[in-house]
Design a protein around this motif. Structure first.
Motif, PDB file in Angstrom:
ATOM      1  N   ILE A   9       0.967   7.203  -6.599  1.00 12.45           N
ATOM      2  CA  ILE A   9      -0.167   8.084  -6.899  1.00 12.45           C
ATOM      3  C   ILE A   9       0.173   9.527  -6.552  1.00 12.45           C
ATOM      4  O   ILE A   9      -0.073  10.440  -7.337  1.00 12.45           O
ATOM      5  N   GLN A  10       0.766   9.727  -5.377  1.00 13.49           N
ATOM      6  CA  GLN A  10       1.086  11.088  -4.945  1.00 13.49           C
ATOM      7  C   GLN A  10       2.098  11.746  -5.878  1.00 13.49           C
ATOM      8  O   GLN A  10       1.959  12.914  -6.240  1.00 13.49           O
ATOM      9  N   ARG A  11       3.081  11.005  -6.313  1.00 14.61           N
ATOM     10  CA  ARG A  11       4.084  11.563  -7.229  1.00 14.61           C
ATOM     11  C   ARG A  11       3.456  11.935  -8.575  1.00 14.61           C
ATOM     12  O   ARG A  11       3.745  12.988  -9.142  1.00 14.61           O
ATOM     13  N   ALA A  12       2.592  11.057  -9.088  1.00 13.85           N
ATOM     14  CA  ALA A  12       1.900  11.345 -10.354  1.00 13.85           C
ATOM     15  C   ALA A  12       1.047  12.602 -10.215  1.00 13.85           C
ATOM     16  O   ALA A  12       1.030  13.454 -11.119  1.00 13.85           O
ATOM     17  N   GLN A  29      -7.511   7.412  -2.448  1.00 10.81           N
ATOM     18  CA  GLN A  29      -6.828   8.043  -1.312  1.00 10.81           C
ATOM     19  C   GLN A  29      -7.610   7.838  -0.015  1.00 10.81           C
ATOM     20  O   GLN A  29      -7.033   7.531   1.031  1.00 10.81           O
ATOM     21  N   TYR A  30      -8.932   8.008  -0.089  1.00 10.16           N
ATOM     22  CA  TYR A  30      -9.742   7.816   1.111  1.00 10.16           C
ATOM     23  C   TYR A  30      -9.804   6.348   1.522  1.00 10.16           C
ATOM     24  O   TYR A  30      -9.851   6.039   2.721  1.00 10.16           O
ATOM     25  N   MET A  89       0.825  -1.201   0.000  1.00  7.82           N
ATOM     26  CA  MET A  89       0.000   0.000   0.000  1.00  7.82           C
ATOM     27  C   MET A  89       0.864   1.258   0.000  1.00  7.82           C
ATOM     28  O   MET A  89       0.503   2.239  -0.632  1.00  7.82           O
ATOM     29  N   GLU A  90       1.945   1.199   0.746  1.00  8.58           N
ATOM     30  CA  GLU A  90       2.847   2.357   0.832  1.00  8.58           C
ATOM     31  C   GLU A  90       3.357   2.742  -0.560  1.00  8.58           C
ATOM     32  O   GLU A  90       3.391   3.918  -0.916  1.00  8.58           O
ATOM     33  N   ARG A  91       3.710   1.755  -1.329  1.00  6.51           N
ATOM     34  CA  ARG A  91       4.245   2.003  -2.673  1.00  6.51           C
ATOM     35  C   ARG A  91       3.172   2.605  -3.583  1.00  6.51           C
ATOM     36  O   ARG A  91       3.450   3.539  -4.349  1.00  6.51           O
ATOM     37  N   LEU A  92       1.955   2.075  -3.522  1.00  7.51           N
ATOM     38  CA  LEU A  92       0.846   2.611  -4.315  1.00  7.51           C
ATOM     39  C   LEU A  92       0.590   4.068  -3.949  1.00  7.51           C
ATOM     40  O   LEU A  92       0.433   4.922  -4.824  1.00  7.51           O
ATOM     41  N   PHE A  93       0.589   4.365  -2.656  1.00  6.33           N
ATOM     42  CA  PHE A  93       0.365   5.731  -2.196  1.00  6.33           C
ATOM     43  C   PHE A  93       1.424   6.672  -2.756  1.00  6.33           C
ATOM     44  O   PHE A  93       1.115   7.737  -3.279  1.00  6.33           O
ATOM     45  N   ARG A  94       2.687   6.291  -2.637  1.00  3.09           N
ATOM     46  CA  ARG A  94       3.785   7.139  -3.137  1.00  3.09           C
ATOM     47  C   ARG A  94       3.698   7.342  -4.653  1.00  3.09           C
ATOM     48  O   ARG A  94       3.924   8.440  -5.146  1.00  3.09           O
ATOM     49  N   GLY A 110      -6.220  18.016  -8.023  1.00  2.54           N
ATOM     50  CA  GLY A 110      -6.067  18.656  -6.715  1.00  2.54           C
ATOM     51  C   GLY A 110      -6.958  18.046  -5.648  1.00  2.54           C
ATOM     52  O   GLY A 110      -6.595  17.994  -4.479  1.00  2.54           O
ATOM     53  N   LEU A 111      -8.133  17.578  -6.055  1.00  7.65           N
ATOM     54  CA  LEU A 111      -9.030  16.886  -5.126  1.00  7.65           C
ATOM     55  C   LEU A 111      -8.332  15.673  -4.534  1.00  7.65           C
ATOM     56  O   LEU A 111      -8.306  15.477  -3.317  1.00  7.65           O
ATOM     57  N   SER A 112      -7.731  14.882  -5.383  1.00 16.05           N
ATOM     58  CA  SER A 112      -7.029  13.687  -4.933  1.00 16.05           C
ATOM     59  C   SER A 112      -5.779  14.054  -4.129  1.00 16.05           C
ATOM     60  O   SER A 112      -5.498  13.456  -3.090  1.00 16.05           O
ATOM     61  N   TYR A 113      -5.041  15.037  -4.590  1.00 15.31           N
ATOM     62  CA  TYR A 113      -3.821  15.447  -3.884  1.00 15.31           C
ATOM     63  C   TYR A 113      -4.150  15.988  -2.489  1.00 15.31           C
ATOM     64  O   TYR A 113      -3.465  15.667  -1.520  1.00 15.31           O
TER      65      TYR A 113
END
Length: 184
Positions: free
Chosen positions: A8-11, A144-145, A1-6, A59-62
């Motif tokens: 998505i956030q970077r994209a 994200q949620y 999960m940590e990798r998926l989060f990083r 921005g909503l997702s970020y």
């Protein structure tokens, strides 16, 4: 999960930075065109509108990934740790469900626009491509949620986002301790 989060956030960061820089560049280009050529470049306004839609939904997702959305916390802050954790997990899960439902509705709308064959007036871009930004952004925010809800179920601390702890109570306790130490 940590990798998926990083990932998505970077994209999201790259998309947001690129889109904002493009908006600024196109706006400057249009001002220069009006100043020196005496004519506005119509495509810049249309393209900026498309980019604003992109910035809104990315921005909503970020914002969700950083735990930066507006919250009403008067009652929440008065609760104990366990109650705050239950409420935050429930909020994250129901918000994810709502965002995913809205993404489905937005996708259906984009598909209707595709069937109608609508295009933008200047660039002749099929509008459904622009409208697909909404379901994509809503899905990303929903993920994200979901990540936040999962983190709250697995960890002892309360999380506002996947890697953002709810530190209001500890900050309040620290402030109260400093006030007590500084009292004569």
């Amino acid at each position: 999960m940590e990798r998926l989060f990083r990932l998505i956030q970077r994209a999201e960061e790259l998309v947001l930075a690129g889109a904002i820089l493009a908006i600024a560049g196109l706006t400057v280009l249009n001002v220069i065109s009006r100043s020196f050529l005496g004519a506005s470049l119509a495509f810049t306004e249309e393209l900026c509108q498309f980019l604003i839609v992109l910035v809104t939904f990315a921005g909503l997702s970020y914002g969700a990934s950083r735990g930066r959305h507006i919250r009403m916390t008067a009652i929440y802050d008065a609760l104990g740790h366990r109650a705050r954790k239950i409420i935050m997990t429930g909020i994250a899960a129901t918000t994810a469900a709502l965002l995913l439902f809205l993404a489905w509705q937005a996708l259906e709308y984009a598909l209707v626009v595709r069937r109608l064959g609508s295009v933008s007036p200047v660039l002749q871009v099929p509008l459904y491509l622009v409208y697909l930004i909404a379901p994509l952004g809503l899905v990303m925010a929903g993920i994200q949620y979901l990540l936040t809800a999962a983190r709250n179920l697995r960890r002892e601390a309360v999380y506002l986002a996947f890697d953002t702890k709810d530190e209001y109570m500890s900050a309040a306790a620290d402030a109260a301790g400093k006030t007590a130490e500084g009292a004569p």
